[in-house]
Scaffold this motif. Sequence first.
Motif, PDB file in Angstrom:
ATOM      1  N   GLU A 147      -2.272  41.707  20.141  1.00  0.00           N
ATOM      2  CA  GLU A 147      -2.434  40.302  20.519  1.00  0.00           C
ATOM      3  C   GLU A 147      -1.386  39.433  19.820  1.00  0.00           C
ATOM      4  O   GLU A 147      -0.483  38.895  20.461  1.00  0.00           O
ATOM      5  N   PRO A 195       3.393  44.228  12.146  1.00  0.00           N
ATOM      6  CA  PRO A 195       2.143  44.162  12.892  1.00  0.00           C
ATOM      7  C   PRO A 195       1.086  45.150  12.389  1.00  0.00           C
ATOM      8  O   PRO A 195       1.439  46.209  11.849  1.00  0.00           O
ATOM      9  N   PHE A 196      -0.144  44.784  12.574  1.00  0.00           N
ATOM     10  CA  PHE A 196      -1.279  45.683  12.308  1.00  0.00           C
ATOM     11  C   PHE A 196      -1.233  46.300  10.908  1.00  0.00           C
ATOM     12  O   PHE A 196      -1.261  47.516  10.756  1.00  0.00           O
ATOM     13  N   ASN A 198       3.450  43.033  19.640  1.00  0.00           N
ATOM     14  CA  ASN A 198       2.366  42.114  19.957  1.00  0.00           C
ATOM     15  C   ASN A 198       2.762  41.222  21.125  1.00  0.00           C
ATOM     16  O   ASN A 198       3.956  41.019  21.379  1.00  0.00           O
TER      17      ASN A 198
HETATM   18  N1  URA Z   1      -4.102  42.129  15.614  1.00  0.00           N
HETATM   19  C1  URA Z   1      -3.121  42.146  16.528  1.00  0.00           C
HETATM   20  O1  URA Z   1      -3.354  42.029  17.715  1.00  0.00           O
HETATM   21  N2  URA Z   1      -1.884  42.320  16.108  1.00  0.00           N
HETATM   22  C2  URA Z   1      -1.567  42.467  14.826  1.00  0.00           C
HETATM   23  O2  URA Z   1      -0.394  42.613  14.535  1.00  0.00           O
HETATM   24  C3  URA Z   1      -2.605  42.443  13.887  1.00  0.00           C
HETATM   25  C4  URA Z   1      -3.872  42.270  14.303  1.00  0.00           C
END
Ligand code: URA
Length: 166
Positions: free
Chosen positions: A24, A36-37, A64
């Motif tokens: 997202e 990310p993540f 994302n």
């Molecule tokens: N959620 C997401 O969608 N992307 C990220 O990078 C971290 C959490």
Amino acid sequence: MCEKRKQAVPGVGDRTARWMLVGEGPGAEEDQRGEPFVGQAGRLLDNMLAAVGLTREEGVYIANAVKCRPPHNRTPEAGEIAACLPFLERQIALVQPRLLIALGRPAALALLNTEVSIGAARGKRFDRKGIPVVVTYHPAYLLRNPQDKGKAWEDLCLARRLVPPA
Ligand code: URA
């Protein structure tokens, strides 16, 4: 959104990956670290990838729908997703993944240009300009709804059948 965030978070991973995962948008930890993540949802994502033999360094690229953290971690709006889409399109053009995986509704909107419900869209094969797309639950949703982890696993198995990751 670039006015409030610390840094843009474009993506991470293998630039020759066969799979590209799209989330997202960055949260607080991602905004701090520029990757990310990397928060709790990211740890679950890493475990899911490990279960199909992938790491964020090899075989997969993670991006994302939006590159800047939405204020207060709100869901990005359709207009914001559209504004960021050229960056995602360029990433897809450069990495040339053989499969796209949309993690959650905003990612599905970015990749398919349609509002979907994950419950209805998951488990199917979609197409984006000739690249197969699998839609599944966002890992943050799975942390809140662990009863749906089995379906997310089925979706990864579908992805693996469509395009073996290595
Ligand atoms: N959620 C997401 O969608 N992307 C990220 O990078 C971290 C959490």
